[in-house]
Design a protein around this motif. Structure first.
Motif, PDB file in Angstrom:
ATOM      1  N   VAL A 185       0.845  -1.208   0.000  1.00 36.17           N
ATOM      2  CA  VAL A 185       0.000   0.000   0.000  1.00 36.17           C
ATOM      3  C   VAL A 185       0.879   1.257   0.000  1.00 36.17           C
ATOM      4  CG1 VAL A 185      -1.672   1.325   1.354  1.00 36.17           C
ATOM      5  CG2 VAL A 185      -1.962  -1.120   1.086  1.00 36.17           C
ATOM      6  N   ILE A 215       1.062   4.200  -2.729  1.00 38.79           N
ATOM      7  CA  ILE A 215       0.842   5.607  -2.380  1.00 38.79           C
ATOM      8  C   ILE A 215       1.969   6.468  -2.969  1.00 38.79           C
ATOM      9  CG2 ILE A 215       0.873   7.270  -0.451  1.00 38.79           C
ATOM     10  CD1 ILE A 215      -0.554   5.131   1.235  1.00 38.79           C
ATOM     11  N   GLY A 243       1.944   6.809  -6.699  1.00 42.54           N
ATOM     12  CA  GLY A 243       1.003   7.875  -7.075  1.00 42.54           C
ATOM     13  C   GLY A 243       1.645   9.243  -6.919  1.00 42.54           C
ATOM     14  N   MET A 272       4.112   9.659  -9.719  1.00 38.78           N
ATOM     15  CA  MET A 272       3.409   9.732 -11.016  1.00 38.78           C
ATOM     16  C   MET A 272       2.728  11.078 -11.240  1.00 38.78           C
ATOM     17  SD  MET A 272       1.310   6.209 -11.491  1.00 38.78           S
ATOM     18  CE  MET A 272       0.052   6.948 -12.513  1.00 38.78           C
ATOM     19  N   LEU A 284       0.077  16.258  -1.841  1.00 37.40           N
ATOM     20  CA  LEU A 284      -0.036  14.796  -1.894  1.00 37.40           C
ATOM     21  C   LEU A 284       1.057  14.137  -1.050  1.00 37.40           C
ATOM     22  CD1 LEU A 284      -1.674  12.496  -3.078  1.00 37.40           C
ATOM     23  CD2 LEU A 284      -0.123  12.447  -5.000  1.00 37.40           C
ATOM     24  N   ALA A 309      -0.195  14.156   2.438  1.00 34.58           N
ATOM     25  CA  ALA A 309      -1.272  13.161   2.606  1.00 34.58           C
ATOM     26  C   ALA A 309      -0.697  11.741   2.643  1.00 34.58           C
ATOM     27  CB  ALA A 309      -2.285  13.292   1.480  1.00 34.58           C
ATOM     28  N   GLY A 310       0.317  11.464   1.805  1.00 36.49           N
ATOM     29  CA  GLY A 310       0.933  10.132   1.769  1.00 36.49           C
ATOM     30  C   GLY A 310       1.837   9.899   2.966  1.00 36.49           C
ATOM     31  N   VAL A 356       1.733  11.147   5.923  1.00 37.14           N
ATOM     32  CA  VAL A 356       0.968  10.985   7.167  1.00 37.14           C
ATOM     33  C   VAL A 356       0.500   9.530   7.319  1.00 37.14           C
ATOM     34  CG1 VAL A 356      -1.280  11.588   8.147  1.00 37.14           C
ATOM     35  CG2 VAL A 356       0.266  13.372   7.436  1.00 37.14           C
ATOM     36  N   MET A 357       0.357   8.843   6.188  1.00 37.22           N
ATOM     37  CA  MET A 357      -0.138   7.473   6.221  1.00 37.22           C
ATOM     38  C   MET A 357       0.901   6.493   6.773  1.00 37.22           C
ATOM     39  SD  MET A 357      -2.902   6.046   5.675  1.00 37.22           S
ATOM     40  CE  MET A 357      -3.923   6.971   4.552  1.00 37.22           C
ATOM     41  N   PHE A 409       0.329   5.189  10.280  1.00 41.91           N
ATOM     42  CA  PHE A 409      -0.864   4.335  10.331  1.00 41.91           C
ATOM     43  C   PHE A 409      -0.542   2.945   9.799  1.00 41.91           C
ATOM     44  CE2 PHE A 409      -3.162   8.443  10.364  1.00 41.91           C
ATOM     45  CZ  PHE A 409      -3.869   8.226  11.516  1.00 41.91           C
ATOM     46  N   SER A 446      -0.615  -0.443  11.941  1.00 41.91           N
ATOM     47  CA  SER A 446      -1.422  -1.576  11.491  1.00 41.91           C
ATOM     48  C   SER A 446      -0.650  -2.885  11.632  1.00 41.91           C
ATOM     49  CB  SER A 446      -1.879  -1.367  10.053  1.00 41.91           C
ATOM     50  OG  SER A 446      -0.777  -1.460   9.198  1.00 41.91           O
ATOM     51  N   PHE A 478      -3.002  -5.853  13.366  1.00 36.11           N
ATOM     52  CA  PHE A 478      -3.668  -6.899  12.582  1.00 36.11           C
ATOM     53  C   PHE A 478      -3.071  -8.255  12.911  1.00 36.11           C
ATOM     54  CE2 PHE A 478      -3.948  -3.307   9.365  1.00 36.11           C
ATOM     55  CZ  PHE A 478      -5.131  -2.861   9.898  1.00 36.11           C
TER      56      PHE A 478
END
Lengths: 235, 224
Positions: A121, A125, A128, A131, A149, A152-153, A155-156, A159, A163, A167
């Motif tokens: 993932v 990200i 993108g 690109m 962007l 936004a990426g 910051v992920m 997370f 995870s 999980f």
């Protein structure tokens, strides 16, 4: 390039080659084979070695993007963009070495385990992010939208890391910052891992610096081309 | 909350909702697309005899993801018509509040579509929320809010590109994965009669982070 810069560049390159040689020697010869997995486990040094610079690069995208939006200095945009490219390259290495290690260990090339999925993932990200630039025609917006962007990426990333702990997973516990059961006990294995981490980090920094020079030169070339065209039109 | 912020929220919400009530294009396209997706789900899952009790959560979240993507794309596209987005740029309002208003209106539209989808889920897949209605609602609200918080920023970024229709889902969907995972896990746990406290916390964290990021960066999206 000035003589001083050239000297620093040569020293850095020599250090990189030396550390890489040592890392290969330790990983493939000096470190003992794993008791359960045998020699297959040696790919771990390259696998983990690539994850570290990839994550570092992704964090730099976040930092560089924020710095660009705050200061509007083009250099931060160049640094963040190249960090995204370097992160993507090392992320690709992780995604290639992972299945090669997984097949003999788990018996399958790929499983939808949380850590594998999260790396995929993150890779998507930042693919993108890299690109996006090619599809923005308006040069005045390119850097600003890229930075948004990038934030936004970037910051992920936490997370995605969170995870991995939450999980259900069949992936081994993280070697670094894992629980008490995880981690490497053999000192030669620790040395091999540290050398691999150093080698991949230096390699990432080398690519990053060279990439910034390339992007910077390209931006100067584009500016010169625009200026030449303007002059031609005026003549 | 200061009064200009409330007035910005009110005006933007009224604008978006009135436009949608008149045209109904986003709601209708999202709803019909979701129904088609559910029918496709039935055929796809029937082939490998997937137990029907596992389908509602999956179908619901796939519908949120794809119909939501469709809806966000349409909402922003309609904003670009007649220079509406330019007017937003020129509006003497704080961009952060404009962003929050857009998130609220997008979330309301998606939520409304979802409300109409639940009877279809009951009909198609014997979906039975039972006593888990409140936790289920909370999971969906948190999930939708997280989805829209991310999507509203990304749709405005990709709108400036050559292939915005294709780039928007390509860039947005990987960013939505944490929301999707947390949302589906929370929904499934609710349906099993458990309380997904951990997932709610995770969704709240995503919402707080993304709403804050959106609030701060939307200003840069409204620059000329």
């Amino acid at each position: 390039m000035t003589a001083r810069k050239l000297l620093i560049h040569a020293i850095f390159l020599a250090l990189l080659i030396a550390v890489m040689e040592c890392a290969i020697l330790w990983a493939l010869v000096i470190a003992p084979a794993d008791r359960e997995q045998g020699d297959v486990q040696r790919i771990f040094y390259f696998h983990l070695g690539s994850i570290w610079p990839a994550f570092l690069a992704f964090f730099y995208v976040l930092y560089g993007s924020i710095a660009y939006l705050v200061t509007r200095k083009q250099i931060f945009d160049h640094r963040a963009f190249v960090a995204g490219q370097v992160g993507l390259a090392f992320g690709s290495l992780v995604l290639i070495t992972g299945p090669i290690w997984a097949k003999p260990t788990w018996g399958i090339w790929w499983t939808w385990d949380a850590r594998l999925t999260s790396m995929l993932v993150l890779w998507l990200i930042f693919l993108g992010y890299v690109m996006l630039r090619d599809y923005i025609d308006d040069a005045t917006k390119r850097e600003r939208l890229s930075a948004i962007l990038g934030i936004a990426g970037g910051v992920m990333v936490p997370f995605v890391y969170l995870s991995t702990r939450w999980f259900e997973t069949q992936h081994p516990s993280p070697v670094i910052m894992g629980d008490k059961e995880s981690g490497i006990k053999d000192p030669q294995m620790v040395n091999a891992l540290l050398l691999a981490l150093a080698a991949f980090s230096l390699l990432a920094i080398y690519f990053w610096r060279r990439g910034i020079e390339l992007v910077h030169s390209d931006a100067r070339l584009q500016a010169l081309r625009r200026r030449t065209l303007d002059l031609e039109e005026n003549v | 909350m200061s009064s200009p912020a409330i007035s910005t929220l009110k005006m933007m919400l009224a604008k978006d909702l009135v436009r949608e009530m008149r045209s109904k294009e986003i709601f209708l396209s999202s709803f019909l697309f979701s129904v088609i997706l559910m029918a496709a789900f039935h055929f796809a899952s029937a082939a490998n005899r997937m137990p029907i009790e596992y389908i509602p959560t999956t179908a619901l979240w796939v519908c949120i993801l794809f119909s939501g993507t469709l809806g966000l794309n349409r909402t922003h596209a309609s904003e670009l018509k007649n220079g509406c987005f330019r007017a937003l740029m020129l509006a003497p309002k704080e961009a952060g509040w404009i962003y929050l208003a857009k998130v609220t209106s997008n979330a309301l539209l998606l939520g409304f579509t979802l409300c109409l989808l639940v009877p279809i889920l009951v009909l198609f897949f014997q979906f039975n929320p039972g006593s888990a209605l409140f936790p289920l609602l909370l999971s969906l609200i948190l999930g939708i809010l997280g989805f829209v918080a991310v999507g509203t920023v990304i749709v405005a970024v990709t709108a400036n590109t050559r292939m915005s229709d294709i780039l928007f889902p390509i860039i947005q969907l990987p960013l939505q994965v944490p929301v999707l995972i947390a949302g589906t896990q929370a929904t499934q746990l609710c349906l099993e009669g458990k309380t997904p406290t951990d997932w709610w916390q995770f969704l709240v964290a995503i919402n707080v982070v993304y709403l804050s990021i959106g609030f701060l960066v939307y200003e840069f999206l409204l620059e000329e």
